[in-house]
Design a protein around this motif. Structure first.
Motif, PDB file in Angstrom:
ATOM      1  N   LEU A  39     -39.284  32.544 -35.401  1.00 49.83           N
ATOM      2  CA  LEU A  39     -38.889  32.158 -36.253  1.00 49.83           C
ATOM      3  C   LEU A  39     -39.852  30.435 -36.635  1.00 49.83           C
ATOM      4  CD1 LEU A  39     -35.035  31.589 -36.380  1.00 49.83           C
ATOM      5  CD2 LEU A  39     -36.660  33.026 -38.077  1.00 49.83           C
ATOM      6  N   THR A  40     -40.850  30.027 -36.008  1.00 52.85           N
ATOM      7  CA  THR A  40     -41.494  28.722 -35.470  1.00 52.85           C
ATOM      8  C   THR A  40     -43.064  29.333 -36.440  1.00 52.85           C
ATOM      9  OG1 THR A  40     -41.871  28.941 -32.875  1.00 52.85           O
ATOM     10  CG2 THR A  40     -40.039  27.851 -33.827  1.00 52.85           C
ATOM     11  N   GLN A  41     -42.997  30.524 -35.794  1.00 54.57           N
ATOM     12  CA  GLN A  41     -44.643  30.828 -36.177  1.00 54.57           C
ATOM     13  C   GLN A  41     -46.008  30.300 -35.375  1.00 54.57           C
ATOM     14  OE1 GLN A  41     -45.489  33.932 -36.811  1.00 54.57           O
ATOM     15  NE2 GLN A  41     -43.127  34.249 -36.703  1.00 54.57           N
ATOM     16  N   ARG A  42     -45.550  29.639 -33.957  1.00 52.13           N
ATOM     17  CA  ARG A  42     -46.194  28.308 -33.145  1.00 52.13           C
ATOM     18  C   ARG A  42     -46.203  29.071 -31.734  1.00 52.13           C
ATOM     19  NH1 ARG A  42     -49.418  25.516 -36.357  1.00 52.13           N
ATOM     20  NH2 ARG A  42     -49.103  24.546 -37.503  1.00 52.13           N
ATOM     21  N   HIS A  43     -47.466  28.560 -31.325  1.00 53.79           N
ATOM     22  CA  HIS A  43     -47.711  29.305 -29.599  1.00 53.79           C
ATOM     23  C   HIS A  43     -46.540  28.191 -29.185  1.00 53.79           C
ATOM     24  CE1 HIS A  43     -49.516  31.448 -26.807  1.00 53.79           C
ATOM     25  NE2 HIS A  43     -49.861  30.419 -25.844  1.00 53.79           N
ATOM     26  N   ALA A  44     -45.972  28.507 -27.879  1.00 46.50           N
ATOM     27  CA  ALA A  44     -45.346  27.558 -26.889  1.00 46.50           C
ATOM     28  C   ALA A  44     -46.285  26.997 -26.193  1.00 46.50           C
ATOM     29  CB  ALA A  44     -44.096  28.364 -26.325  1.00 46.50           C
ATOM     30  N   ARG A  45     -45.806  26.201 -25.677  1.00 48.37           N
ATOM     31  CA  ARG A  45     -46.436  25.608 -24.172  1.00 48.37           C
ATOM     32  C   ARG A  45     -45.955  25.739 -23.092  1.00 48.37           C
ATOM     33  NH1 ARG A  45     -45.721  19.246 -24.018  1.00 48.37           N
ATOM     34  NH2 ARG A  45     -47.549  19.316 -25.529  1.00 48.37           N
ATOM     35  N   HIS A  46     -47.316  26.225 -22.378  1.00 44.15           N
ATOM     36  CA  HIS A  46     -46.958  26.933 -21.124  1.00 44.15           C
ATOM     37  C   HIS A  46     -46.208  26.135 -20.373  1.00 44.15           C
ATOM     38  CE1 HIS A  46     -47.847  29.897 -17.523  1.00 44.15           C
ATOM     39  NE2 HIS A  46     -46.768  30.404 -18.073  1.00 44.15           N
TER      40      HIS A  46
END
Length: 384
Positions: free
Chosen positions: A48-55
């Motif tokens: 629902l964000t369509q952003r890459h998550a920080r690892h």
């Protein structure tokens, strides 16, 4: 023709249904060597964000504001509860999951800000109390939660006073609504009684208010959402039906295979059949909610005409952990903001899923955004 597909259960609502195919959630893919293999543990936060998550396995999480919270920011101040987040399966509240990802990414789909996930409620009893709980203080509400009496018994005087000021039609509608609230409350009480009776449970780790039956659990959560929409308690829900690596089985689906193992079907016919049956079974939960909405009038329209539902997944070919050409459905009239339905939109190759979501936001009244996630433009959904 929906009949040979996993969305066949939605046939009766095809006039409200828009199918979008061939869009990509590229943000769910691995961006660095250390992220390879961690698709299941970052995907939920990305959907629902369509952003890459920080690892990260720590507290320095970062992904993006989710679609539901963008809408809640616009309308949440008009309702007692800005938004609610519900789920069906267990939640790991802290620590790391696998491949170096914190469980916060795995368990949450709603993000108020890139650094602030909103916790999911698994227990229908907790959700009920948040929506309808009586008591002016947290202490009073806790006492209410521990009693076996009806919530409505606590507010009898208020109900009687209110009815004096209502006309016949409104009084009848209120009686119907209160009857629905009481019926849901009784079902929850029976579940708690059964789960605290000492009988062996299918899900022993689950809270007392959580049914062992998947269907019963989902239908309760849908009932709570419908009741909340009917009285405008909140206009925004997110609902997570399962965990990516769930080992749950669904005997009613026609297969005994567990969800995650079935998702790695090896492209074999039997495996594909089993996974399709599970997907079809999960989709078959949705008509219960759609029927509730379509049979509830709100002014001159039913609630389904006024509601917009997004149903989907950040995973396409699960056997390969692929995020290209994902499944995505839009259902409901959005108060005239979206195409009535009955259409299938196949996006051009390489289209970000965020393009469809940006157009969805247009349709529900958030039409001043230049972009969302990794969008490159808008994918028309028949918005008006």
């Amino acid at each position: 023709d929906l009949s040979p597909t996993s969305i066949a259960p939605l046939e009766q609502f095809r006039d409200y249904l828009t199918i979008v195919s061939n869009t990509d959630v590229k943000m769910a893919e691995a961006f660095a060597p250390g992220e390879i293999g961690g698709d299941h543990f970052r995907s939920s936060a990305i959907f629902l964000t369509q952003r890459h998550a920080r690892h990260t396995e720590g507290a320095d999480v970062y992904v993006g504001k989710s679609l539901d919270q963008i809408f809640a920011e616009r309308v949440g101040h008009e309702t007692p509860i800005p938004s609610m987040q519900l789920c069906i399966e267990n939640i790991d509240t802290a620590g790391g999951c696998q491949y170096g990802y914190t469980c916060v990414y795995t368990d949450n789909i709603s993000w108020k800000s890139p650094e602030e996930p909103l916790p999911m409620i698994r227990d229908p009893r907790i959700a009920f109390e948040q929506l309808f709980g009586a008591g002016a203080t947290p202490e009073e509400r806790q006492i209410r939660l521990q009693t076996q009496g009806s919530l409505l018994d606590w507010i009898t005087k208020e109900i009687g006073s209110l009815k004096k000021n209502l006309g016949a039609n409104d009084s009848r509608r209120m009686e119907q609504y209160l009857g629905s609230v009481r019926e849901v409350e009784r079902r929850i009480q029976k579940i708690v009684e059964r789960n605290t009776s000492g009988e062996e449970r299918e899900i022993p780790e689950a809270p007392a208010g959580v049914p062992d039956s998947f269907r019963e659990h989902v239908e309760l959560m849908f009932d709570l959402q419908a009741l909340a929409f009917e009285t405008d308690m909140t206009r925004v829900f997110s609902f997570k039906l399962s965990r990516d690596i769930s080992a749950r089985t669904y005997p009613e689906s026609g297969t005994g295979s567990a969800f995650h193992s079935a998702s790695h079907h090896g492209e074999k016919e039997d495996g594909l059949r089993d996974f399709a049956l599970i997907n079809k079974y999960q989709v078959s939960m949705l008509p219960y909610f759609l029927e509730r909405l379509s049979s509830t009038m709100d002014g001159d329209k039913n609630l389904l005409e006024k509601t917009a539902i997004l149903y989907g997944s950040p995973m396409a070919n699960s056997n390969q952990h692929a995020h290209r050409s994902i499944p995505l459905l839009f259902v409901g009239g959005a108060n005239g903001g979206l195409h009535r339905g009955g259409i299938h939109i196949k996006a051009p190759d390489g289209t970000p899923t965020a393009n469809a979501m940006l157009s969805f936001l247009d349709g529900i009244g958030v039409n001043d955004l230049k972009s969302f996630g990794d969008s490159t433009g808008r994918l028309p959904l028949g918005t008006v």
